[in-house]
Structures are given as C-alpha cells and as structure tokens.
Design a protein around this motif. Structure first.
Motif, PDB file in Angstrom:
ATOM      1  N   PRO A   1     102.649 -24.748 -20.607  1.00 19.11           N
ATOM      2  CA  PRO A   1     101.405 -24.817 -21.385  1.00 19.11           C
ATOM      3  C   PRO A   1     100.578 -23.548 -21.197  1.00 19.11           C
ATOM      4  O   PRO A   1     100.373 -23.088 -20.070  1.00 19.11           O
TER       5      PRO A   1
ATOM      6  N   ASP B   1      95.420 -24.963 -24.725  1.00 19.49           N
ATOM      7  CA  ASP B   1      95.249 -26.249 -25.400  1.00 19.49           C
ATOM      8  C   ASP B   1      93.785 -26.570 -25.659  1.00 19.49           C
ATOM      9  O   ASP B   1      93.422 -27.724 -25.892  1.00 19.49           O
TER      10      ASP B   1
ATOM     11  N   GLN C   1     100.337 -32.611 -15.877  1.00 20.62           N
ATOM     12  CA  GLN C   1     100.507 -32.216 -17.276  1.00 20.62           C
ATOM     13  C   GLN C   1     100.040 -30.785 -17.526  1.00 20.62           C
ATOM     14  O   GLN C   1     100.334 -30.216 -18.587  1.00 20.62           O
ATOM     15  N   ARG C   2      99.333 -30.194 -16.577  1.00 17.32           N
ATOM     16  CA  ARG C   2      98.852 -28.819 -16.735  1.00 17.32           C
ATOM     17  C   ARG C   2      99.893 -27.787 -16.312  1.00 17.32           C
ATOM     18  O   ARG C   2      99.691 -26.586 -16.510  1.00 17.32           O
TER      19      ARG C   2
ATOM     20  N   GLN D   1      92.074 -29.268 -23.236  1.00 12.73           N
ATOM     21  CA  GLN D   1      92.385 -30.703 -23.313  1.00 12.73           C
ATOM     22  C   GLN D   1      92.922 -31.238 -21.999  1.00 12.73           C
ATOM     23  O   GLN D   1      92.479 -32.282 -21.511  1.00 12.73           O
ATOM     24  N   ARG D   2      93.880 -30.538 -21.406  1.00  9.83           N
ATOM     25  CA  ARG D   2      94.474 -31.035 -20.166  1.00  9.83           C
ATOM     26  C   ARG D   2      93.469 -31.016 -19.012  1.00  9.83           C
ATOM     27  O   ARG D   2      93.444 -31.932 -18.183  1.00  9.83           O
TER      28      ARG D   2
END
Length: 480
Positions: free
Chosen positions: A349, A352, A311-312, A355-356
């Motif tokens: 990304p 954030d 997800q990063r 968060q990740r």
C-alpha cells in the motif's frame, strides 16, 4: 578495474527477494493489552448469608421441592425470545469464527471445462476438455488474519457466556413472577379473611342497631369498614389476576391448566437459605457471564487493532495450479498435464488517503470503549451483589420482629373482639385493633416476598453458578 561476473547481480536480487518475507515478518504488529484491570474489592462489605461453594447456585430451584417452579422455569426458558436471540448470536459467532480461521489456510478450487470447435493446432474440428485444481494462499506476514481469527474466537466465547446469561435472567424472572403470584395469593387470603371478619361485625352491629342497643353512627362505621375491606380484597384479587396472566405470557402455558396447577400447589414457605456464594468478590465475579463477555470483548477489540495495523503493511500471496487437458479429433486424442507454482505476489500500500490509518484509530477507540465498558460492568456486578446481600441481611434482621408483631397484633385483636362482643370495648377500639392486625399480617407477607426477591436477585447477581469451562452443547447450536 575488475568487474563482477554478470550473474552475481541476479543472484543478489534473487537472495533479496527470497529473504523479503523474513524481513517483513520481523516487523511485529503491536496490539493493546488483551486484559485490563477491573476494580474488585478484596472482600464484601455487606454480610454474607453463609459460607460455601458458588457451585450451589446452579439450578437451586430443583432443590426447593416445588415441581411446579421447576416446570415454570423450564417452560419460560423454552419460549423465551431472549434466549432464542442469544442462541442465534452464538451460531453467528461460531460461523464468523470458522470464516476467520479459514483465512489462515490455503484455498483450493476445482475447475473443469469442455468445448467443441475448430482447433488450429489439429487443423480440424476437435473436442477439448480440461480439468484442474487451483490454490491460493495469503501468507500472514504481519498477523492480520491471525488477529481477525483471535477476535472471532474471543467473541464466540463471549456469545457462549451471553447465552447462559439469558438463561439465568429468564430463570430469575420466572422464579420472581411465581413468587409474586404466590405471595399475592397469600395477601388475598389475608384480605378475604379480614373482609369476612368485618362483614360479621357489620351484621352484628346492624342487628344491635335494630334492637336499639347501638347508635346509628356506630353501625354506619361497621358498614363502612366492611365496604372498605371488600374494595381492598377486590384490588388484591385484580393484582393476583395480573400476576397470573403475566406468568402465562412468560411461560407460554395454557391458562386453565396453569390455574389448576397453581391451585393444587402446596403453600410457599419463605426460604431461610437457598444457596451459597464465594466469600471472595473476584471468585464470584468470575462466575458472572456478562463480566466474562465484556472481558472477551476487550480481547477481541485488542485483536482488531492488530488486524487494522496489519492492513497498512505489505501483503504476500502465493498461487498455484495443476491440471489435465485433452484434445480429441478424428478418433485420435492428445492428453497433456500442466502445473504451475506462482506467482508470488507482493502488494504494497502506498497511498489511500489516510483510510488505513483512520481504521487503526477507530479500532483503538473501540478498544478504549471496550475497556471502559468492562470496568463499568465489573463495578455494576459488585454493586448488584452488595445490594442483594444488604437486602438479605435486612430481611433476616426484620423477620423475627415481624413475626412477633403479627402474632401480638392477632392476639390483641382477638382479645378486643371478645371484649367488644361482651360490651366492654367500643367499635372504634375494635376497628383500631383490626387495622393493626391487618397491617402486621400484610407486612409479614410483604417481608417474605421481599426476602425471596432478594435471594433471586443474589442468584442473578452472582451469575447463576456459571463456569467459563462448562460445556455449552446445551445451547442447541450445531458444532458447539
């Protein structure tokens, strides 16, 4: 200075965009190991009851020639809330697996619309209709969706093992409770026999006292002994009633019908052997569904670390559509077909707030926890098998001596009672012999109960003969 043709920069940019997915996919996401080592000894330290195959563990109660035991276990498994919960978790795990696997495939939606109103192109009131298909697909560059699918698959396998573990636990509980009632009934028979014997002694002592041959204190001792026996029998009867009602609650059977079945059942014999287990601890632990489920949780946690890491990184999606439209006005109609491929969208990304990265750290902590729980579960499994083997060995060692002690004390009591009736022994001697005989009979029944409990504990500790490759369709979950 020569200048490059104006189209060359565009070609270079197009080449870079085309090669971007290949460059991104070369960055592999690193997962922690999906398997960890567990402490398993090379051999059992406690003596095995005998050698053999672990497959003999499964459904051992069907080979006991006791139809009531088979019926009770089946009834308990049918109404067990624990098994129902395990079945629900199994269905949920399967649904999660389907959802995770679907994320790897393109999505396809159908659309349709119709309207009537003024159409500027036609210059008149027209009816417009459209139908089409729209597709979208996230290209799994860094394996995030594949990792989520792997985690769901591992948890489904763990849920299947836990469903079997629930069935093994209920079978063991039902067998243990049935054995408890049967041995309680035997203890009650011993107590009632002792009560009748003491009652006869009290009656004879009372008559002897009235004739003047026995002192009042001696008669009072016999009466007190009789009252003590009645109290003991009443307590044992109460315990048997509690065991029976527990069995009713466990199986959901009608109490009067169960009482009748129990009364008609043949006497319970202490088993010398029920089943065999593998001599290698690693092979036995492979049959433990809780150990297998803990191992699958480690693999699932490993996959979730990979998913969190993915997800990063950038995400690439591709969309496309195809449709057909029609405009009808004044008796004439115009039909058109449309289609499109794209856009090819790249999401990168940038910020954030951590968060990740925090999600990755959390996933790694969960993986470490799952690894520790797996090792602890393996250690616990080894300990439970060892304890059950020690109990079996101990009961086998004590069995012969306990039987000889009970036989000897019975013979001693019979001889002392005959001497007492002939006036050659005192009532105190008789009561001492009676107490010794009662204690030996009680100890023998308790030992047989302990041995049966040890067998049931070994059945449960060895996993109930479960096999990870077995068919789990019996779980009653559609699609499994």
């Amino acid at each position: 200075m020569n200048q490059a043709p104006p189209l060359l920069p565009r070609a270079r940019r197009a080449l870079c965009i085309a090669a971007l997915p290949l460059l991104l996919s070369a960055c592999a996401v690193q997962r922690p190991p999906a398997q960890v080592q567990a402490p398993v000894p090379a051999g059992w330290h406690a003596p095995l009851p005998h050698q053999g195959s672990v497959a003999d563990l499964a459904r051992w109660w069907e080979r006991q020639n006791d139809p009531l035991l088979v019926e009770l276990i089946a009834a308990a498994q049918d109404v067990s809330p624990g098994i129902a919960q395990a079945r629900t978790r199994l269905a949920q795990a399967r649904a999660t697996r389907v959802t995770a696997r679907a994320a790897l495939l393109p999505g396809l939606d159908a659309q349709g619309s119709a309207s009537r109103g003024f159409n500027e192109s036609a210059g008149a009131v027209a009816t417009t209709g459209q139908i089409g298909l729209q597709s979208s697909w996230e290209i799994d560059l860094f394996g995030g969706n594949a990792a989520a699918s792997d985690a769901a698959r591992e948890r489904l396998a763990g849920a299947q093992a836990q469903w079997h573990e629930a069935r093994v636990s209920v079978a063991a509980e039902a067998a243990l409770q049935y054995s408890s009632w049967r041995h309680c009934a035997r203890q009650l028979a011993v107590a009632e026999s002792d009560t009748r014997s003491r009652g006869e002694t009290a009656r004879l002592s009372s008559e002897s006292e009235k004739a003047g041959f026995t002192a009042p204190a001696t008669a009072a001792l016999a009466t007190a002994s009789f009252s003590e026996a009645k109290v003991r029998a009443a307590q044992q009867r109460m315990q048997c009633e509690i065991d029976l009602k527990t069995l009713v609650a466990l199986t959901g059977l009608d109490e009067p019908a169960l009482r009748a079945r129990l009364a008609a059942a043949p006497p319970l014999k202490a088993p010398d052997a029920l089943f065999t287990i593998d001599s290698l601890p690693a092979q036995t632990l492979a049959q433990r569904p809780d150990v297998y489920a803990a191992e699958r949780e480690v693999a699932a946690a490993s996959a979730e670390v990979g998913n969190a890491q993915a997800q990063r990184y950038p995400r690439l999606t591709l969309t496309g559509s195809i449709g057909r439209g029609q405009v009808r006005t004044g008796g004439a109609s115009v039909t058109s077909n449309v289609w499109s491929v794209g856009p090819l969208a790249l999401s990168l990304p940038i910020f954030d707030g951590g968060q990740r990265a925090a999600n990755v750290d959390t996933a790694r902590v969960r993986y470490d926890e799952a690894a520790q729980l797996y090792r602890a579960t393996a250690r616990k499994a080894v300990s439970e098998v060892e304890q059950a083997l020690v109990q079996l060995a101990s009961t086998a060692e004590r069995s012969s001596d306990a039987q000889q002690a009970a036989a000897g004390y019975r013979q001693s009591f019979t001889a002392t009672e005959a001497r007492w009736r002939g006036g050659l022994a005192s009532l105190v001697e008789l009561e001492d012999a009676r107490r010794a005989a009662l204690a030996s009979e009680t100890a023998l029944v308790t030992l047989e109960r302990e041995r049966m409990a040890a067998w049931v504990a070994l059945y449960r500790a060895a996993g109930g003969g479960w096999d990870a490759r077995q068919d789990v369709a019996a779980a009653g979950v559609p699609g499994l």
